[in-house]
Scaffold this active site. Structure first.
Site, PDB file in Angstrom:
ATOM      1  N   GLU A 295       0.898  -1.127  -0.004  1.00 29.87           N
ATOM      2  CA  GLU A 295      -0.076   0.062   0.100  1.00 29.87           C
ATOM      3  C   GLU A 295       0.952   1.416  -0.067  1.00 29.87           C
ATOM      4  OE1 GLU A 295      -3.660   0.364   0.343  1.00 29.87           O
ATOM      5  OE2 GLU A 295      -3.723  -1.738  -0.083  1.00 29.87           O
TER       6      GLU A 295
ATOM      7  N   CYS B 180      -1.775   9.039   2.328  1.00 31.40           N
ATOM      8  CA  CYS B 180      -1.567   8.418   1.266  1.00 31.40           C
ATOM      9  C   CYS B 180      -2.709   9.068   0.039  1.00 31.40           C
ATOM     10  CB  CYS B 180      -1.524   6.956   1.180  1.00 31.40           C
ATOM     11  SG  CYS B 180      -2.646   6.275   2.428  1.00 31.40           S
TER      12      CYS B 180
END
Lengths: 470, 490
Positions: free
Chosen positions: A204, A239
Site C-alpha cells: 500500500e 496516502c
C-alpha cells in the site's frame, strides 16, 4: 521468534473460528478500554486532533473489526463452484486457508489504524502475525507493543519495535506474506527481499493524488471536501490526501477564494496554531517540506498560508497557484499541508497531465457534468476514484482499497482483507465412475473424435462422436 | 533479436497504442480472441507437427492438453467477456446516503508473458487469452527449448492478431534477461522456482506485480481401496497423469506416490499390467509417450537414477535411449528420501513409490516438504479427505483423479509458497490482468456538517454514533437528548 510462531501456527490453534473471533474481540476491547491512551499517543507522535484520532483511527479500526466479526463465519465457508462437462462427474469448491506466518510493516501517519487493520485481516484468515510499527511514531509503537502483548495471544501475534536494522533483520526471514504500507523506495527493498523466498506481497504505497475541479460544480461543498481530505487528514500527511489541484485558469481565482474562506471557517484566522491540525511528524519531513516552498520555481506563487514554526514543527495550510510542472513540489508526493494548483485552459487537458505521471493511489473530480464524470472514471487509472468528494472510499468496506502501478499492489479492507491473507485452494472431487476410456492410451481415432466433441462442448457433437458420425 | 534500443522503441509504440484506447474496446478484444480460435483451428496440423517435433507428443495428448483446452478457454472467454468487463456494484453502508459505489475492471497496460517448453502452445496462449480479454497489450516470449512451437507462434500468430498490440519475441535466457530490464505493468511467468526468483527480483525494481506459476513435487496419496474397480481407475489415472502427460514433464504431474506397505505389491503389479495395456510391450514404439525435451534434461534424469541406491529401487522399466531422448515408464519403490530423486522435482517419467506404515502418515510427509502445486488423493474415506484438506497446503487438491483440474474454468489455477504466486484460468485469467478500480460517486447534498472542523465534543459524539450505525442514537444526540461518555477535548 519466527520459528516459535511457525510452531504455533503448525499446532493449528489459529485456524479455529473461536480463536480468530476471540482475537478480533480482543482488538475491539483494546481500543475501547485504552481509547484515551491511544489518543494521547497519537497526540504525542503527530499532535493529531482528538477528533481525527477517534474518527479516522479508532473508529475506523473498531468498525473494521466489527464488520469482520459479523461476516467471518460466512467468509470462512468454502465456496462451492460449478463444474463443466469436461470433468464430469465432479464437484468443486474453493477453500480459504491461512498462509502461515505473515509480516505487517506499518506506517507512521496513521500508526494505530495502519498497524492493526492489516492485522485484523491476517487474524481473520487464520494466520500468525508479526507487526512492525513505524519507529517514526514511537509513542504509538510502544503502546501497540504493550497492548497487543496484553490483549492478544502472544504465542501467535507479536509486535517487534525498531528501525531500519530491525526491519532488515525481519525481511531476511521467510514469511508467507508481507504487507507493507509506506513509500515506493522502501517497497522496492521489501519486494527484493520477498523475491528471495517467493513471498507474495500486499503493498500500500502512495502517489500524487490529483483533484480536478471543474467550473461547473458546487464550489462551497467542493472546497469543504477538499479541505477535509487534505488538511483534515493528518494535515495532508496521508496516502490518499489530495496532493495537487487541476483547474481552469478562469476558475482558479474563485476556487482559491472559496478555499480561503472555508479554511478560515474550519481553522480560524490563526491557522498555524490551530489545535485542529496535526503537526509535521518530525524535523526531516519538516525540512523536506520547507525545501519545496523555498524552490525558486514557486517563488511568489503562495496565495495563502506559508507560515511556519520550526520549534513546533508546524506549517500552516498553504496554497500555491500556477506552479510550473517541473517544480520540486510537483516532482514528488508532497505528504504535507501544501496544496499546489495547476491551471489549464480546458478542464479536459488535466486528464493528460494526470496520465503522464505514475498511477496514484486515488484520483478525485468535482463536477456536475455527467460526460466529464464518465470520461474521468474511464480514462484515469488510479487505485480508486472518487467523484465529488475526497478520501471517503477508504471508509467503504465493500470497496477494495489498494493501488496500481507505483501506488501499490493488492488490496484490502472488508472481505478483501480476509482474501489478502488467505490461500484460495481449489478442490476437485471426482468419483471413481464416469471414467472415459478416451482419456487413456492407446489412442484411437474413435477416442480422439469423442475427446474433441466433449472438449468443444455441445451435446450434439458428443452424440455424433459416440455414433461415429463426425 | 533486436538491440536494446529497438526493443525499447517497440515497447514504447505498444504503450502508445495502449494509451490510444484501441485495446479497451470490447469489439477489439472479441476480435483478437476469435483470431486465436481461428489460429488454432486453421493451423491444427502445423501445431501438432511442431509439438511432435519438440516433444514427440501424440496427437491425442496434444489435443487434450493444449489445443483442446485452449479452444475451451477461448469459448469461455468469448462467452464471459461482457460479464467480465461490466462494473460490479458494491454495497454501501447507510451513512453514505446518495452515493454509488462500484468496482470497475481496467487493463493494466503492457504485459510480459514468459511461457514454458513442456506445454509450449498451451502455456503461451492461455495467459494471452486473459491478458487480451482484460484489454492489455502483450509481449510473449515462448521457451527456446521448444523451438518449433516458438517459431510457429512467432511467425503465424501475427496473421491472426493485431500486431500493434501483441508481439512474440523469440530467444533464450539472454533475451529473457533483457526483457526483464524493461518496465512492465505485469509479468506472468511459468517455469521453475529458481528462475521465478530471478523474475520477481527483477520485477521489484519497477514494483511490477507478478504471477508465478511454478512447480513442486506433487504427491499422490493412494489409499488402500477395497473395490478392484476403484483401484484400477485410480492407477489408470495416476499412470496417465504421469506417463501420459508429457512423460511426466508437467508442473502438475504426479511426482511420487504414497501407499501403505500392505498394498504395495498389489499396486506395483497392477501398475505393471496397466502400463503394458496402455503402452504395449515396447513403450517407445507406442508413440503414446512424449520424449524428453533435450539432452540436458535427459542427462539430468539419467543422473537421478545413477545413484546405486536409487537404481536398486527400480522395479519396472529403467531403459533409457539417449539418441532418441526416450525414457520408458519407470517405477521405483522406496528410493532413499535424501536422494535427489526425492528432494528435487523429477519432471520426467520416473515414478517413485514411497511406502508408509499407515496412510495417515502422508500428512506429515507432505507437510514437512515445500507446498506443492497440487496434491492428489485417491480414497473413499471421508476422514482422510477432511484431514488432507485441513492439514496440508497446496495450490489445489484433487480427489480421485489427476491433472483434470487444469481444464476447469471455475476454479483458480495457481500455487502457494514455493509453488507460486497468483492464479489464472477462467474468470481468474481476466482478473489476473486487470486492475479492479474502486469508484465512489457522491452527490453534493447530504453533507454531514459535523464532518468539518472546528472540532468539539458535540461533533465527536455524533461521529461516534454514526460510526456505530446507530442512527437513532445520532438523532437523539442531534436533538440534545443523549450524551455519550464525555472525552477530553484539548
Amino acid at each position: 521468534m519466527v520459528e516459535e510462531l511457525r510452531g504455533s501456527f503448525a499446532s493449528g490453534k489459529t485456524r479455529s473460528y473461536e480463536w480468530r473471533a476471540s482475537q478480533l474481540k480482543g482488538i475491539i476491547k483494546l481500543a475501547d478500554e485504552h481509547e484515551q491512551e491511544i489518543v494521547q499517543a497519537l497526540r504525542s507522535d503527530l499532535s493529531k486532533p482528538e477528533m481525527e484520532a477517534y474518527v479516522q483511527e479508532i473508529g475506523m479500526l473498531k468498525n473494521s473489526c466489527t464488520v469482520t466479526l459479523k461476516e467471518l463465519k460466512h467468509w470462512m465457508t468454502p465456496e462451492k463452484v460449478k463444474t463443466s462437462l469436461i470433468t464430469y462427474p465432479s464437484s468443486a469448491e474453493i477453500v480459504s486457508e491461512p498462509l502461515g506466518v505473515v509480516l505487517v510493516i506499518s506506517a507512521w501517519n496513521y500508526p494505530f489504524l495502519l498497524s492493526l487493520d492489516p492485522v485484523i485481516g491476517a487474524i481473520a484468515a487464520g494466520n500468525a502475525v508479526v507487526l512492525k510499527p513505524s519507529e517514526i511514531s514511537p509513542a504509538t509503537s510502544s503502546l501497540l507493543a504493550k497492548l497487543v502483548g496484553e490483549y492478544l495471544d502472544s504465542s501467535a501475534i507479536r509486535v517487534v519495535e525498531g528501525a531500519v536494522a530491525e526491519t532488515s533483520a525481519l525481511l531476511e526471514q521467510k514469511w508467507d506474506k508481507i504487507c507493507y504500507t509506506g513509500n515506493g523506495k522502501v517497497a522496492r527493498i521489501v519486494m527484493a527481499a520477498a523475491a528471495k523466498h517467493l513471498t507474495p506481497l500486499l503493498l500500500e504505497l502512495g502517489g500524487k493524488c490529483p483533484v480536478v475541479v471543474d467550473s461547473d460544480t458546487n464550489l462551497q461543498v467542493t472546497s469543504r471536501r477538499i479541505i477535509a481530505g487534505k488538511w483534515g487528514c493528518n494535515n495532508g500527511q496521508a496516502c490518499i490526501s489530495p496532493d495537487y489541484i487541476l483547474t481552469t485558469k478562469d476558475f482558479a481565482p474563485k476556487l482559491v477564494d472559496s478555499l480561503k474562506q472555508e479554511l478560515e471557517t474550519c481553522y480560524g484566522k490563526n491557522q498555524l496554531e490551530s489545535k485542529d491540525l496535526s503537526r509535521i511528524v518530525n524535523s526531516n519531513h519538516y525540512t523536506r517540506l520547507i525545501k519545496l516552498l523555498d524552490d525558486e520555481k514557486v517563488a511568489g506563487k503562495i496565495v495563502h498560508g506559508g507560515e511556519k514554526k520550526e520549534t513546533e514543527l508546524r506549517i500552516a495550510p498553504t496554497i500555491l497557484l500556477d506552479v510550473p510542472r517541473d517544480s520540486l513540489i510537483m516532482s514528488e508526493e508532497i505528504f504535507g499541508p501544501l496544496l499546489p494548483i495547476i491551471t489549464v485552459d480546458k478542464v479536459e487537458d488535466s486528464f493528460e497531465i494526470i496520465n503522464s505521471g505514475t498511477k496514484p493511489l486515488a484520483a478525485y473530480l468535482f463536477t456536475n457534468n455527467k460526460k466529464l464524470k464518465k470520461q474521468f472514471v474511464m480514462s484515469i487509472s488510479a487505485g480508486g476514484v472518487v467523484v465529488n468528494d475526497t478520501t471517503l472510499h477508504l471508509a467503504v468496506h465493500t470497496l477494495p482499497f489498494g493501488g496500481v502501478g507505483e501506488s501499490g499492489m493488492g488490496a484490502y479492507h472488508g472481505k478483501f482483507s480476509f482474501d489478502a491473507f488467505c490461500h484460495k485452494k481449489a478442490v476437485v472431487y471426482r468419483g471413481f465412475f464416469g471414467d472415459a476410456a478416451i482419456r487413456y492410451p492407446p489412442y484411437t481415432r474413435g477416442k480422439l473424435r469423442l475427446l474433441k466433441a466433449i472438449m468443444g462442448g455441445g451435446i450434439f457433437g458428443i452424440i455424433r462422436a459416440l455414433f461415429g458420425w463426425s | 533479436m533486436e538491440s536494446p534500443s529497438d526493443l525499447e522503441k517497440d515497447l514504447e509504440c505498444m504503450r502508445v497504442y495502449f494509451r490510444s484506447g484501441a485495446t479497451r474496446e470490447a469489439s477489439w478484444r472479441k476480435q483478437q480472441l476469435k483470431g486465436l480460435l481461428a489460429f488454432l483451428k486453421e493451423n491444427e496440423g502445423d501445431i501438432m507437427k511442431a509439438l511432435k517435433q519438440d516433444l514427440g507428443k501424440h496427437y491425442a495428448e496434444a489435443y487434450r492438453d493444449e489445443v483442446g483446452t485452449l479452444i475451451k478457454s477461448l469459448n469461455f472467454a468469448l462467452q464471459s467477456l461482457k460479464r467480465w468487463m461490466s462494473p460490479k456494484k458494491a454495497e454501501l453502508p447507510l451513512m453514505a446516503l446518495l452515493s454509488t459505489a462500484e468496482v470497475i475492471p481496467e487493463p493494466l497496460g503492457l504485459i510480459l508473458v514468459f511461457s514454458s517448453w513442456n506445454f509450449p502452445i498451451g502455456l503461451s496462449l492461455e495467459p494471452l487469452i486473459g491478458a487480451i480479454a482484460a484489454g492489455n497489450t502483450v509481449v510473449l516470449k515462448p521457451s527456446d527449448l521448444s523451438p518449433a512451437c516458438s517459431s510457429l507462434l512467432a511467425n503465424t500468430l501475427r496473421s491472426y492478431l493485431d500486431n500493434r498490440a501483441v508481439k512474440v519475441i523469440q530467444g533464450g535466457a539472454a533475451v529473457g534477461e533483457k526483457l526483464l530490464q524493461e518496465r512492465w505493468d505485469k509479468i506472468f511467468f511459468t517455469g521453475s522456482t529458481q528462475v521465478g526468483r530471478i523474475v520477481m527480483s527483477a520485477a521489484a525494481k519497477h514494483l511490477t506485480p507478478v504471477i508465478l506459476e511454478l512447480g513442486g513435487k506433487c504427491p499422490a496419496v493412494l489409499d488402500s481401496l477395497s473395490w478392484n474397480w476403484d483401484r484400477e481407475a485410480s492407477i489408470k489415472r495416476i499412470l496417465v497423469g504421469k506417463f501420459g502427460t508429457c512423460a511426466g514433464q508437467a508442473c502438475i504431474t504426479i511426482d511420487y506416490v504414497l501407499v501403505e506397505k500392505e498394498s504395495l505389491s498389489t499396486v506395483v503389479e497392477m501398475m505393471k499390467e496397466i502400463i503394458g495395456k496402455m503402452f504395449g510391450e515396447n513403450p517407445r514404439e507406442s508413440n503414446s509417450i512424449a520424449r524428453i525435451v533435450n539432452k540436458s534434461h535427459f542427462l539430468r534424469l539419467k543422473n537421478l537414477v545413477d545413484d546405486p541406491a536409487v537404481k536398486a529401487s527400480i522395479v519396472h522399466g529403467g531403459k533409457m535411449d539417449e539418441d532418441n531422448l526416450f525414457i520408458e515408464p519407470t517405477i521405483l519403490v522406496d528410493p532413499p528420501l535424501e536422494s535427489e530423486i526425492m528432494t528435487e522435482e523429477i519432471f520426467g517419467p520416473l515414478l517413485p513409490i514411497i511406502t508408509l506404515e499407515k496412510i495417515e502418515e502422508s500428512m506429515e510427509f507432505i507437510k514437512s516438504r515445500p507446498k506443492p502445486l497440487a496434491i492428489y488423493v485417491f480414497t473413499r474415506s471421508k476422514t482422510l479427505e477432511r484431514r488432507i484438506l485441513s492439514e496440508t497446503s497446496s495450490g489445489s487438491v484433487t480427489f480421485n483423479d489427476a491433472i483434470v483440474q487444469y481444464a476447469a474454468d471455475t476454479i483458480p489455477f495457481g500455487g502457494v509458497g514455493k509453488s507460486g504466486i497468483g492464479r489464472y484460468h477462467g474468470n481468474y485469467s481476466f482478473e489476473a490482468f486487470s486492475h479492479e478500480k474502486a469508484v465512489l460517486r457522491r452527490s453534493f447534498f447530504t453533507d454531514f456538517w459535523f464532518r468539518y472542523p472546528p472540532w468539539n465534543d458535540h461533533k465527536l459524539q455524533l461521529f461516534k454514533t454514526a460510526y456505530n450505525f446507530d442512527y437513532l442514537g445520532m438523532l437523539l444526540v442531534i436533538l440534545g437528548l443523549k450524551r455519550i461518555k464525555a472525552s477530553h477535548m484539548v
